[in-house]
Scaffold this active site. Structure first.
Site, PDB file in Angstrom:
ATOM      1  N   HIS A   1       0.932  -0.906  -0.170  1.00 20.13           N
ATOM      2  CA  HIS A   1       0.207  -0.478   0.158  1.00 20.13           C
ATOM      3  C   HIS A   1       0.845   1.429   0.218  1.00 20.13           C
ATOM      4  O   HIS A   1      -0.020   2.495   0.115  1.00 20.13           O
ATOM      5  CB  HIS A   1      -0.764  -0.017   1.190  1.00 20.13           C
ATOM      6  CG  HIS A   1      -1.486  -1.431   1.343  1.00 20.13           C
ATOM      7  ND1 HIS A   1      -0.628  -2.418   2.561  1.00 20.13           N
ATOM      8  CD2 HIS A   1      -2.850  -2.457   0.842  1.00 20.13           C
ATOM      9  CE1 HIS A   1      -1.829  -3.850   2.686  1.00 20.13           C
ATOM     10  NE2 HIS A   1      -3.017  -3.076   1.119  1.00 20.13           N
TER      11      HIS A   1
HETATM   12  S1  FES Z   1       2.079  -0.819   3.473  1.00 19.97           S
HETATM   13 FE1  FES Z   1       0.412  -1.503   3.292  1.00 19.97          FE
HETATM   14  S2  FES Z   1       1.911  -3.687   4.177  1.00 19.97           S
HETATM   15 FE2  FES Z   1       2.832  -2.617   3.961  1.00 19.97          FE
END
Ligand code: FES
Ligand code: HEM
Lengths: 406, 185
Positions: free
Chosen positions: B150
């Site tokens: 993410h």
């Molecule tokens: S940014 Fe969501 S798990 Fe690493």
């Protein structure tokens, strides 16, 4: 008269006097269950959902006869089902694609309810039970997807269980409790199998409550007005015949995918065995979770993202009160109808964004879409009820038919 | 509760002997049921064999300056980085007050061994393994690690700088057991 009764009739009556199961069924889904005469094909999806639940339970029980819930054997046991077990490929493809078709059917079923205002009084509890079924399905699908122990199984399980670590103070303890260890591992797989076996039967129980709650007010209909007794026809044979016809069409589509495109909706990465030391370059959940995954990704803060994601489903429990309009059916609500379709389009866009890498345009669209999702439910719906002028309602179902014929 | 149905209409409301027996039975029953719930819940927590942690030893002498490596501890990845002078400098130059999870670089390394960074390779967002160990992988906007799940960016001290993760990459318990060997755990 009595002397004319056949032996079979006598046995039947003897049994019915002790356990009136046939008359119970007749009242539930037979000749004694009156249904509005004007239901359209969107009303087929409830019975289709029941059919899919049965398919999932049957195929699942036979899969479980050959599946091994252990980290060193799970992946290979599924491959063995695919290659060596007689018709194992069929049973597994029916189960894996069955989950997708179950969700397609239930999404249409839910949207049907949103379009025709079936969640409004007096059907709020019916709506709630439906949402509980949906939540239990989401949990079951997630647990099941972990079982083949591929890369997406493992990392999906890691990401989703870690959602609970966002809870302040107790979050990490909860995640350890879910895992039974310090990462997703064998204890996790074992309990996921146990719960994956259990939850579908919980769903069966909820379906009973759902049907029960349906029978108290009776079915809604495309006009959204209360149906007079004269405007009702018995469920058997009329709607049984219609449901069976719909089922025949549906089964053709479902098995076309099972036979000719069984991996269409799956992720090829899940045919790679789970590796706790390598995260796949791009983690995507199954398609039916994507809109909610986008809402999670739209918010650059862990706790708020998790709250928004769970909130986007839980808010549906308040829908009967967020929608302030007395008119049920969108057919008589010209403005609501436009926004309904925008809501559907927005949900599809959220789904598309969920499958993209979290950078650039999909992030921006995801944020707009997540905003719109809540804006529609929390601001627009209450406002519309006050501002919109609905079209005049027919006084009865037959009146609407007669008027159309003039 | 005037219990007419049971013929106790004349008794005072709320405190009959029958009510007392009823309430205490329900209370004892409820406590008993609640006491049974805990063993069931606790059975889901890590079992004794899972808890008996292992330790991992690692020799740093083979790790060239600028190199990073992944080792396994408790089944999970641990990143060991031999940082360059530039990377250390970057990690120290950061204004700590502006960090999401404020920590100086000093507290994340061992005194006298500042070039070695030992951190758990588990993103504090939702648990993916960040990229950046291999030189060919993305390192994020701050030259450290980048989590593709993410989009969390970590700096050369493993601290969160951008993206949804709330905390810095954890420093596991470890010590130098000789000049060039660390024991993790
Ligand atoms: S940014 Fe969501 S798990 Fe690493
Ligand atoms: C609500 C009903 C159900 C849903 C939505 C569901 C969903 C799923 C999903 C998505 C998978 C992963 C398929 C794959 O990609 O391989 C799966 C696997 C599995 N399910 Fe179910 N399931 C349901 C009911 C059941 C039941 C009742 C059983 C009975 C024990 C069962 C047993 C299994 C087994 C053994 C697997 C692993 C084999 C495999 O991965 O194909 N399921 N399930």
């Amino acid at each position: 008269m009595n002397t004319e009764k056949s032996t079979i009739r006598k046995i039947y009556e003897w049994h019915e006097a002790r356990l009136p199961i046939v008359s119970w069924l007749d009242h539930s889904l037979g000749t004694k269950y009156p249904v509005p005469r004007n239901l359209n094909y969107w009303w087929n999806f409830g019975s289709l959902a029941m059919f899919m639940l049965a398919v999932m339970i049957f195929s699942g029980i036979f899969l479980a006869m050959n599946y091994t819930p252990h980290v060193t054997m799970a992946f290979d046991s599924v491959e063995r089902i695919m290659r060596d077990v007689n018709y194992g490929w069929l049973i597994r493809y029916m189960h894996a694609n069955g989950a997708s078709f179950f969700f397609i059917v239930v999404y249409i079923h839910i949207l049907r309810g949103m379009y025709y205002g079936s969640y409004k009084a007096p059907r709020e509890v019916l709506w709630w039970i439906g949402l509980l079924i949906y939540l239990a399905m989401m949990a079951t699908g997630f647990l099941g997807y972990v079982l083949p122990w591929g890369q997406m199984s493992f990392w999906g399980a890691t990401v989703i269980t870690n959602l609970f670590s966002a809870i302040p103070l107790v979050g990490d303890s909860i995640v350890t409790l879910l895992w039974g260890g310090f990462s997703v591992d064998n204890p996790t797989l074992n309990r996921f199998f146990s719960l994956h076996y259990l939850l579908p039967f919980v769903i069966v129980g909820l379906v009973f409550l759902h049907i029960w709650a349906l029978h108290v007010p009776g079915a809604n209909n495309p006009l959204g007005i209360d149906a007079a007794p004269a405007d009702k026809i018995p469920f058997f044979p009329y709607y049984v015949a219609k449901d069976v016809f719909g089922l025949a069409v549906f089964v053709v589509i479902y098995f076309a995918v099972v036979f000719w495109a069984p991996n269409l909706l799956g992720d090829p990465v899940n045919y790679v065995k789970a590796n706790p030391l390598v995260t796949p370059a791009h983690i995507v959940p199954e398609w039916y979770y994507l809109p909610f995954y986008t809402i999670l990704k739209a918010i650059p803060n862990k706790l708020l993202g998790v709250i928004a994601m769970f909130g986007s489903i839980l808010i549906m429990f308040a829908l009967p009160w967020l929608d302030t309009s007395r008119v049920r059916s969108a057919s008589f609500r010209p403005v609501f109808r436009v926004f309904f379709w925008i809501f559907v389009a927005n949900a599809l866009m959220l789904g598309w964004c969920g499958a993209q890498l979290p950078e650039g345009l999909p992030v921006i669209l995801g944020r707009i879409g997540a905003f719109w999702y809540f804006f529609h439910l929390v601001i627009l719906l209450p406002m519309l009820g006050w501002l919109e002028t609905p079209k005049p309602l027919p006084t009865s179902i037959s009146q609407s038919v007669l008027k159309a014929a003039e | 509760m005037a219990n007419t149905a049971h013929g106790h209409a004349a008794e005072p409301a709320g405190d009959t002997r029958r009510d007392f027996l009823l309430h205490s039975t329900v209370a004892v029953g409820a406590v008993g049921a609640a006491m049974m719930v805990w063993p069931l819940i606790h059975s889901m927590n890590p079992a004794a064999d899972t808890l008996s942690l292992s330790t991992t030893e690692f020799n740093l002498s083979g790790l060239a300056e600028g190199q990073r490596i992944t080792i396994v501890w408790r089944g999970k990845p641990v990143f060991v980085a031999h940082r360059t002078a530039k990377e250390i400098e970057e990690a120290r130059a950061v204004r700590v007050a502006e960090l999401r999870d404020p920590q100086t670089d000093d507290v994340r390394v061992k005194k006298g061994k500042e070039q070695f960074l030992v951190i758990e390779g588990t993103c504090t967002h939702l648990g993916c393994i960040p990229m950046g160990v291999k030189t060919t992988e993305p390192h994020g906007d701050f030259g450290g690690w980048f989590c593709p799940c993410h989009g969390s960016h970590y700096d050369t001290s493993g601290r969160i700088r951008k993206g949804p993760a709330p905390l810095n990459l954890h420093v596991p318990p470890y010590q130098f057991i000789s000049d060039s060997t660390v024991r993790i755990g």
